[in-house]
Scaffold this active site. Structure first.
Site, short mmCIF file in Angstrom:
data_model
loop_
_atom_site.label_atom_id
_atom_site.label_comp_id
_atom_site.label_asym_id
_atom_site.label_seq_id
_atom_site.Cartn_x
_atom_site.Cartn_y
_atom_site.Cartn_z
N TRP A 165 0.85 -1.19 0.00
CA TRP A 165 0.00 0.00 0.00
C TRP A 165 0.88 1.23 0.00
O TRP A 165 1.86 1.32 0.74
CB TRP A 165 -0.89 -0.04 1.25
CG TRP A 165 -1.79 1.14 1.42
CD1 TRP A 165 -2.61 1.70 0.49
CD2 TRP A 165 -1.98 1.89 2.63
NE1 TRP A 165 -3.31 2.76 1.04
CE2 TRP A 165 -2.94 2.89 2.35
CE3 TRP A 165 -1.44 1.81 3.91
CZ2 TRP A 165 -3.37 3.81 3.30
CZ3 TRP A 165 -1.88 2.73 4.86
CH2 TRP A 165 -2.81 3.70 4.55
N ASP A 196 -1.40 -5.53 9.06
CA ASP A 196 -2.30 -4.48 8.61
C ASP A 196 -3.59 -5.15 8.14
O ASP A 196 -3.60 -5.86 7.13
CB ASP A 196 -1.65 -3.69 7.47
CG ASP A 196 -2.45 -2.47 7.08
OD1 ASP A 196 -3.57 -2.29 7.60
OD2 ASP A 196 -1.97 -1.68 6.24
N LYS A 246 -13.54 -0.40 5.00
CA LYS A 246 -14.02 -1.23 3.91
C LYS A 246 -15.12 -2.18 4.34
O LYS A 246 -16.17 -2.26 3.71
CB LYS A 246 -12.85 -2.04 3.32
CG LYS A 246 -11.65 -1.22 2.88
CD LYS A 246 -11.99 -0.23 1.79
CE LYS A 246 -10.76 0.38 1.14
NZ LYS A 246 -9.89 1.11 2.07
#
Length: 423
Positions: free
Chosen positions: A149, A230, A266
């Site tokens: 990311w 993460d 999300k």
């Protein structure tokens, strides 16, 4: 005295105002794509760049359980707008830890978990890195996958820590280079912090198997490394919250020093609420209490304390069996739509006879797919078809729908046929 002359002198080109010399920063790549998409007047335009869920009509979604939770909160006159504690809403923290680690988690039963509410996954990472900077040995290095990311590197370096990468993605197979990853991890010095994507790797969509995770843990333990997972997509990889928590629970139960950044952006669609947690699994209850106190010391001068609304929404859903079941159902439906779009894109490319192998679209998991398109091919797709995606070839599968998927497949086919991948 003419004050306008003083204003001219102060604001003029020859003034010594330090603010005049601050350079303009480059635009964020992902938000820049969204801006270009919005400015495009083509009726055929498609945005595959931004990392947010869309339904088959291409519209943002507010989950039904979120709406229900909000209605309950609006009508709860006992709620106030007072500050939350520095480390966040207590019931939110408790329920979030259970979601990550499992209700029967040994670290939770033994009181060995420190957890603080954070400003979604980004804030959780930033707080975690600041904790590492303050209390880990000087020179501690943080490593993440190549690619990863886009914000990981910036968060680590802005925290004053050294950053590098380990091998992860294999462009030849468009899958996981597990051998290279394990070799690189094995070469790291003890105490190195390893960022691991818990599920639905961003940007590749390539995840280790359970056997792969077991091998990764073995190397992390042998080399005395620190795991920082993460977790931005729990439930989005497979549609199952428990299945997607496998890596987190594996590390949490292992005795390896483990941190987790958790986000509800999300999987609950709470993007703008900025709600998540930073979790630290400690060796003893006493050490967990000490870490909890230091998390608060990190947070206080950073943003003082977190916002209430998102935490109350999450706690309402996780704390109510009916809403929790409803969330599981909605989350599974979102994951199923992503899987359906993977299958549909693959089928359209096969029907067109698009050169190359496209099985990786089916094999990758979660919201994102690394298409394998080169930067030149991506440029062609954008220029000729008004389809916006990252230069790396990453696409958000949620940007595909029944109305545009044939058009997107045609664009990919056109670019692959006209532009060699090496360009």
């Amino acid at each position: 005295f003419d004050i306008s002359l003083l204003r001219v002198e102060i604001m003029g080109e020859n003034s010594n105002n330090i603010l005049r010399d601050i350079p303009e920063a480059p635009e964020d790549a992902i938000f820049g794509i969204s801006a270009a998409y919005k400015a495009d007047t083509s009726p055929d335009k498609v945005n595959l760049g931004v990392g947010a869920y869309r339904n088959d009509a291409g519209e943002p979604v507010v989950l039904k359980v979120v709406r229900e939770a909000e209605i309950r909160l609006v009508h709860d006159e006992s709620l106030r707008k007072e500050y939350l504690p520095i480390d966040g809403l207590p019931q939110f923290r408790t329920l979030s830890a259970q979601l990550l680690l499992g209700k029967d988690s040994a670290p939770l039963r033994e009181g060995r978990v420190a957890i603080a509410q954070a400003l979604s996954g980004t804030g959780a990472l930033r707080v975690g890195m600041e904790l590492i900077r303050r209390f880990f040995p000087e020179g501690t290095r943080v490593v993440s996958s190549n690619p990863t990311w886009g914000n990981h590197k910036a968060i680590v370096e802005r925290s004053g820590l050294a950053y590098s990468t380990y091998r992860y993605y294999d462009p030849a197979t468009r899958g996981l280079n597990l051998g290279g990853m394990l070799e690189d991890l094995h070469a790291l010095p003890a105490g190195t912090v390893v960022i691991l994507h818990a599920v639905a790797h961003n940007p590749t969509g390539v995840d280790p198997s359970r056997e792969g995770w077991d091998q990764i843990l073995a190397v992390v333990r042998e080399r005395q490394l620190v795991a920082f997972l993460d977790c931005a997509y729990q439930g989005f990889g497979s549609g199952c919250l428990e299945k997607d928590a496998y890596a987190i629970r594996l590390f949490a139960e292992s005795g390896v020093p483990t941190l987790v950044a958790q986000s509800y952006s999300k999987n609950m669609g709470l993007y703008s609420e900025r709600v998540g947690t930073i979790t630290v699994v400690c060796p003893t209850a006493a050490s967990a209490a000490a870490v909890q106190s230091q998390l608060k010391k990190v947070i206080r001068p950073m943003y003082s304390n977190p916002p209430r609304n998102g935490a109350y929404i999450v706690a309402t859903i996780l704390g109510d069996p009916q809403l929790l079941t409803g969330w599981r159902d909605e989350l599974a439906a979102m994951a199923e739509r992503v899987l359906a779009m993977r299958k549909a894109l693959y089928d359209h490319l096969q029907k067109l006879g698009t050169p190359g192998s496209w099985e990786h679209i089916l094999n990758q998991a979660g919201m994102f797919t690394f298409t394998g398109l080169s930067p030149a091919q991506v440029e062609s797709v954008t220029k000729n078809f008004h389809i916006y995606l990252l230069k790396s070839g990453r696409i958000n599968m949620c940007g595909l729908n029944s109305s545009n998927i044939a058009y997107v497949a045609k664009a990919f086919d056109d670019a692959v046929r006209k532009i060699p991948a090496s360009m």
